[in-house]
Design a protein around this motif. Structure first.
Motif, mmCIF file in Angstrom:
data_model
loop_
_atom_site.group_PDB
_atom_site.id
_atom_site.type_symbol
_atom_site.label_atom_id
_atom_site.label_comp_id
_atom_site.label_asym_id
_atom_site.label_seq_id
_atom_site.Cartn_x
_atom_site.Cartn_y
_atom_site.Cartn_z
ATOM 1 N N SER A 64 -21.080 -47.989 33.272
ATOM 2 C CA SER A 64 -21.841 -46.800 33.894
ATOM 3 C C SER A 64 -22.876 -47.177 34.366
ATOM 4 C CB SER A 64 -22.020 -45.613 32.726
ATOM 5 O OG SER A 64 -20.769 -45.217 32.250
ATOM 6 N N MET A 119 -20.962 -38.014 45.753
ATOM 7 C CA MET A 119 -20.533 -38.841 44.660
ATOM 8 C C MET A 119 -20.347 -37.858 43.321
ATOM 9 S SD MET A 119 -19.476 -42.185 44.209
ATOM 10 C CE MET A 119 -19.821 -42.041 46.086
ATOM 11 N N ASN A 120 -19.306 -37.469 42.755
ATOM 12 C CA ASN A 120 -19.224 -36.686 41.561
ATOM 13 C C ASN A 120 -19.031 -37.287 40.238
ATOM 14 O OD1 ASN A 120 -19.217 -34.277 43.400
ATOM 15 N ND2 ASN A 120 -17.120 -34.605 43.754
ATOM 16 N N SER A 121 -18.462 -38.874 40.451
ATOM 17 C CA SER A 121 -18.254 -39.492 39.080
ATOM 18 C C SER A 121 -18.107 -40.876 39.244
ATOM 19 C CB SER A 121 -17.096 -38.808 38.604
ATOM 20 O OG SER A 121 -15.965 -39.470 39.131
ATOM 21 N N ALA A 122 -18.211 -41.309 37.882
ATOM 22 C CA ALA A 122 -18.097 -43.007 37.975
ATOM 23 C C ALA A 122 -16.874 -43.291 38.569
ATOM 24 C CB ALA A 122 -18.296 -43.435 36.524
ATOM 25 N N ALA A 123 -15.904 -42.446 38.436
ATOM 26 C CA ALA A 123 -14.559 -42.865 39.008
ATOM 27 C C ALA A 123 -14.481 -42.950 40.676
ATOM 28 C CB ALA A 123 -13.304 -41.919 38.538
ATOM 29 N N ASP A 124 -15.344 -41.710 41.028
ATOM 30 C CA ASP A 124 -15.550 -41.775 42.536
ATOM 31 C C ASP A 124 -16.181 -42.944 43.121
ATOM 32 O OD1 ASP A 124 -14.304 -39.223 42.637
ATOM 33 O OD2 ASP A 124 -15.910 -38.254 42.500
ATOM 34 N N PHE A 125 -17.265 -43.114 42.528
ATOM 35 C CA PHE A 125 -18.135 -44.514 42.925
ATOM 36 C C PHE A 125 -17.280 -45.562 42.884
ATOM 37 C CE2 PHE A 125 -20.958 -47.983 41.334
ATOM 38 C CZ PHE A 125 -21.681 -48.090 42.509
#
Length: 67
Positions: A44, A1-7
């Motif tokens: 977030s 998981m690289n970012s909040a967007a990926d999550f």
């Protein structure tokens, strides 16, 4: 998981596959029916919440494969 967007993308993909509503998912996993809506609005999540949600997604995938 690289970012909040990926999550968020992972959560959205699960909702699409499962047909579960965003509010039902948030209520079932975290006791928070607005969780997904808040994510969509830019919330977030803490690492602890990310871990809980990702664990629930993994368990749901495992159950669906064995069914």
């Amino acid at each position: 998981m690289n970012s909040a967007a990926d999550f968020l993308a992972a959560v959205e993909a699960y909702l699409q596959r499962s047909g579960e509503s965003a509010s039902a998912f948030g209520r079932r996993v975290l006791g928070d029916p607005t969780f997904v809506f808040d994510l969509r609005a830019g919330r977030s999540p803490s690492l602890r919440l990310v871990d809980r949600v990702m664990t629930a997604l993994a368990q749901s995938s495992t159950k669906r494969k064995s069914a």
